[in-house]
Design a protein around this motif. Structure first.
Motif, mmCIF file in Angstrom:
data_model
loop_
_atom_site.group_PDB
_atom_site.id
_atom_site.type_symbol
_atom_site.label_atom_id
_atom_site.label_comp_id
_atom_site.label_asym_id
_atom_site.label_seq_id
_atom_site.Cartn_x
_atom_site.Cartn_y
_atom_site.Cartn_z
ATOM 1 N N VAL A 22 -11.006 -15.898 8.252
ATOM 2 C CA VAL A 22 -10.074 -14.919 8.656
ATOM 3 C C VAL A 22 -8.763 -14.418 7.261
ATOM 4 O O VAL A 22 -8.444 -13.708 7.373
ATOM 5 C CB VAL A 22 -9.857 -14.645 9.546
ATOM 6 N N ASP A 23 -8.068 -15.476 7.089
ATOM 7 C CA ASP A 23 -6.907 -15.708 5.991
ATOM 8 C C ASP A 23 -7.556 -15.404 4.951
ATOM 9 O O ASP A 23 -6.572 -14.783 3.991
ATOM 10 C CB ASP A 23 -6.599 -17.049 5.823
ATOM 11 N N ARG A 24 -8.835 -15.750 4.447
ATOM 12 C CA ARG A 24 -9.238 -15.218 3.460
ATOM 13 C C ARG A 24 -9.445 -13.830 3.268
ATOM 14 O O ARG A 24 -9.556 -13.628 2.555
ATOM 15 C CB ARG A 24 -10.428 -15.969 3.433
ATOM 16 N N MET A 25 -9.866 -13.452 4.148
ATOM 17 C CA MET A 25 -9.791 -11.949 3.776
ATOM 18 C C MET A 25 -8.360 -11.172 3.482
ATOM 19 O O MET A 25 -9.089 -10.068 2.868
ATOM 20 C CB MET A 25 -9.721 -11.206 5.574
ATOM 21 N N ARG A 26 -7.458 -11.560 3.703
ATOM 22 C CA ARG A 26 -6.231 -10.996 3.237
ATOM 23 C C ARG A 26 -6.523 -11.148 1.223
ATOM 24 O O ARG A 26 -5.643 -10.130 1.664
ATOM 25 C CB ARG A 26 -4.694 -12.009 3.629
ATOM 26 N N TYR A 27 -7.365 -11.910 1.672
ATOM 27 C CA TYR A 27 -6.816 -11.341 -0.222
ATOM 28 C C TYR A 27 -8.655 -11.363 -0.925
ATOM 29 O O TYR A 27 -8.744 -11.180 -2.605
ATOM 30 C CB TYR A 27 -7.073 -13.438 -0.972
ATOM 31 N N THR A 28 -9.730 -11.037 0.483
ATOM 32 C CA THR A 28 -11.358 -10.666 -0.530
ATOM 33 C C THR A 28 -11.236 -8.710 -0.091
ATOM 34 O O THR A 28 -10.769 -8.423 1.144
ATOM 35 C CB THR A 28 -11.678 -11.555 -0.307
ATOM 36 N N LYS A 29 -11.531 -8.458 -0.175
ATOM 37 C CA LYS A 29 -12.315 -7.073 -0.073
ATOM 38 C C LYS A 29 -13.409 -6.597 0.814
ATOM 39 O O LYS A 29 -14.025 -8.036 0.915
ATOM 40 C CB LYS A 29 -12.693 -6.222 -1.171
ATOM 41 N N SER B 184 -18.254 -2.863 3.888
ATOM 42 C CA SER B 184 -18.332 -1.371 4.802
ATOM 43 C C SER B 184 -18.478 -0.373 3.123
ATOM 44 O O SER B 184 -18.771 0.129 3.125
ATOM 45 C CB SER B 184 -17.324 -1.676 5.700
ATOM 46 N N SER B 185 -17.807 -1.002 2.055
ATOM 47 C CA SER B 185 -18.125 -0.296 1.059
ATOM 48 C C SER B 185 -19.462 -0.011 0.806
ATOM 49 O O SER B 185 -19.438 0.995 0.226
ATOM 50 C CB SER B 185 -16.687 -0.914 -0.099
ATOM 51 N N ASN B 186 -20.470 -1.029 -0.167
ATOM 52 C CA ASN B 186 -20.898 -0.873 -0.624
ATOM 53 C C ASN B 186 -22.348 -0.335 0.864
ATOM 54 O O ASN B 186 -23.388 0.850 0.504
ATOM 55 C CB ASN B 186 -22.194 -2.383 -0.265
ATOM 56 N N MET B 187 -21.953 -0.411 2.424
ATOM 57 C CA MET B 187 -22.976 0.929 2.717
ATOM 58 C C MET B 187 -22.213 2.648 2.668
ATOM 59 O O MET B 187 -23.384 2.924 2.967
ATOM 60 C CB MET B 187 -22.751 0.188 4.521
ATOM 61 N N ALA B 188 -21.549 2.047 2.449
ATOM 62 C CA ALA B 188 -20.644 3.784 2.252
ATOM 63 C C ALA B 188 -21.232 4.483 1.067
ATOM 64 O O ALA B 188 -21.870 5.654 0.947
ATOM 65 C CB ALA B 188 -19.064 3.712 2.284
ATOM 66 N N ILE B 189 -21.413 3.246 -0.066
ATOM 67 C CA ILE B 189 -22.589 3.759 -1.547
ATOM 68 C C ILE B 189 -23.701 3.992 -1.396
ATOM 69 O O ILE B 189 -24.177 5.086 -1.432
ATOM 70 C CB ILE B 189 -22.096 2.880 -2.382
ATOM 71 N N VAL C 167 -12.454 1.752 3.254
ATOM 72 C CA VAL C 167 -12.924 0.736 3.951
ATOM 73 C C VAL C 167 -12.699 -1.292 3.401
ATOM 74 O O VAL C 167 -12.848 -1.783 3.385
ATOM 75 C CB VAL C 167 -13.461 0.926 4.949
ATOM 76 N N LYS C 168 -12.425 -0.825 1.970
ATOM 77 C CA LYS C 168 -12.186 -1.673 0.909
ATOM 78 C C LYS C 168 -11.265 -3.406 1.719
ATOM 79 O O LYS C 168 -11.501 -4.149 1.262
ATOM 80 C CB LYS C 168 -12.141 -1.743 -0.367
ATOM 81 N N GLN C 169 -10.757 -2.381 1.592
ATOM 82 C CA GLN C 169 -9.002 -2.702 2.129
ATOM 83 C C GLN C 169 -8.536 -3.077 3.449
ATOM 84 O O GLN C 169 -7.743 -2.757 3.462
ATOM 85 C CB GLN C 169 -7.402 -1.256 1.302
ATOM 86 N N TYR C 170 -9.735 -2.721 4.064
ATOM 87 C CA TYR C 170 -9.513 -3.254 5.528
ATOM 88 C C TYR C 170 -8.842 -1.411 6.700
ATOM 89 O O TYR C 170 -8.260 -1.838 7.394
ATOM 90 C CB TYR C 170 -9.239 -4.771 6.202
ATOM 91 N N ASN C 171 -9.044 -0.593 6.121
ATOM 92 C CA ASN C 171 -8.108 0.489 6.648
ATOM 93 C C ASN C 171 -9.148 1.004 8.012
ATOM 94 O O ASN C 171 -10.161 1.749 7.551
ATOM 95 C CB ASN C 171 -8.122 1.401 5.815
ATOM 96 N N GLU C 172 -8.145 0.366 9.182
ATOM 97 C CA GLU C 172 -9.764 1.392 10.046
ATOM 98 C C GLU C 172 -9.506 2.487 10.368
ATOM 99 O O GLU C 172 -10.409 3.416 10.625
ATOM 100 C CB GLU C 172 -8.822 0.755 10.371
ATOM 101 N N ARG C 173 -8.269 3.737 9.262
ATOM 102 C CA ARG C 173 -8.091 4.673 9.653
ATOM 103 C C ARG C 173 -9.696 5.687 8.945
ATOM 104 O O ARG C 173 -10.541 6.124 9.225
ATOM 105 C CB ARG C 173 -7.029 5.789 9.482
#
Length: 166
Positions: free
Chosen positions: A11-18, A22-27, A75-81
């Motif tokens: 979970v801590d790694r999520m702060r530094y990774t994209k 979700s991004s690939n699924m959108a693409i 969504v790469k940036q974990y933006n829930e909206r």
């Protein structure tokens, strides 16, 4: 072999990774929407497709592509909206099955005194396939993004509490 990691570390790694999933699924949702777009608009069946519904569909497709691309970046940036926007875009793809493909599949036109179906079964099922896959990709990406963004937000809240205790 993959190393076992502590869940807290992951979970801590999520702060530094994209959020690449979700991004690939959108693409992918965009890609399958383009396949649908091309499949419908390459059809030339008399003047059946020359109406306001197709004009609106073209505008909607352009807006869909722009919105889905924006969602893929956010969504790469974990933006829930934007995960919620992506979810709505996915649901809309399922609704679209009943608009142009269903109507064109049940419609007939007369060309040179011969009645012809506007959209044959093969094209109809291909269009449905593209819309369903596009919708599924968007929904999967959105749900995973919502889960990850909430997990990260909760973890960051605990970090704030730890700093206040110090």
């Amino acid at each position: 072999m993959k190393k076992e990691t502590d869940p807290k570390t992951a979970v801590d790694r999520m702060r530094y990774t994209k959020n690449k999933f979700s991004s690939n699924m959108a693409i992918l949702a965009i890609l399958f929407n383009v396949f649908y777009f091309v499949n419908i608009y390459r059809s030339d069946v008399s003047n059946y497709y020359y109406n306001i519904l197709i004009g609106g569909s073209i505008v909607f497709n352009l807006l869909y592509l722009l919105a889905a691309f924006l969602c893929s970046e956010e969504v790469k940036q974990y933006n829930e909206r934007y995960c919620w926007v992506l979810l709505v875009l996915g649901i809309i793809q399922f609704i679209r099955i009943f608009i142009i493909p269903a109507r064109a599949h049940s419609a007939y036109v007369v060309i040179a005194n011969v009645e012809r179906q506007v959209m044959y079964d093969k094209q109809f099922f291909t269009c449905i396939f593209y819309l369903v896959v596009s919708g599924v990709c968007a929904v999967l990406g959105a749900l995973k993004g919502i889960k990850l963004s909430r997990t990260l937000k909760a973890y960051e809240a605990t970090l704030g509490e730890e700093k206040r205790r110090d």
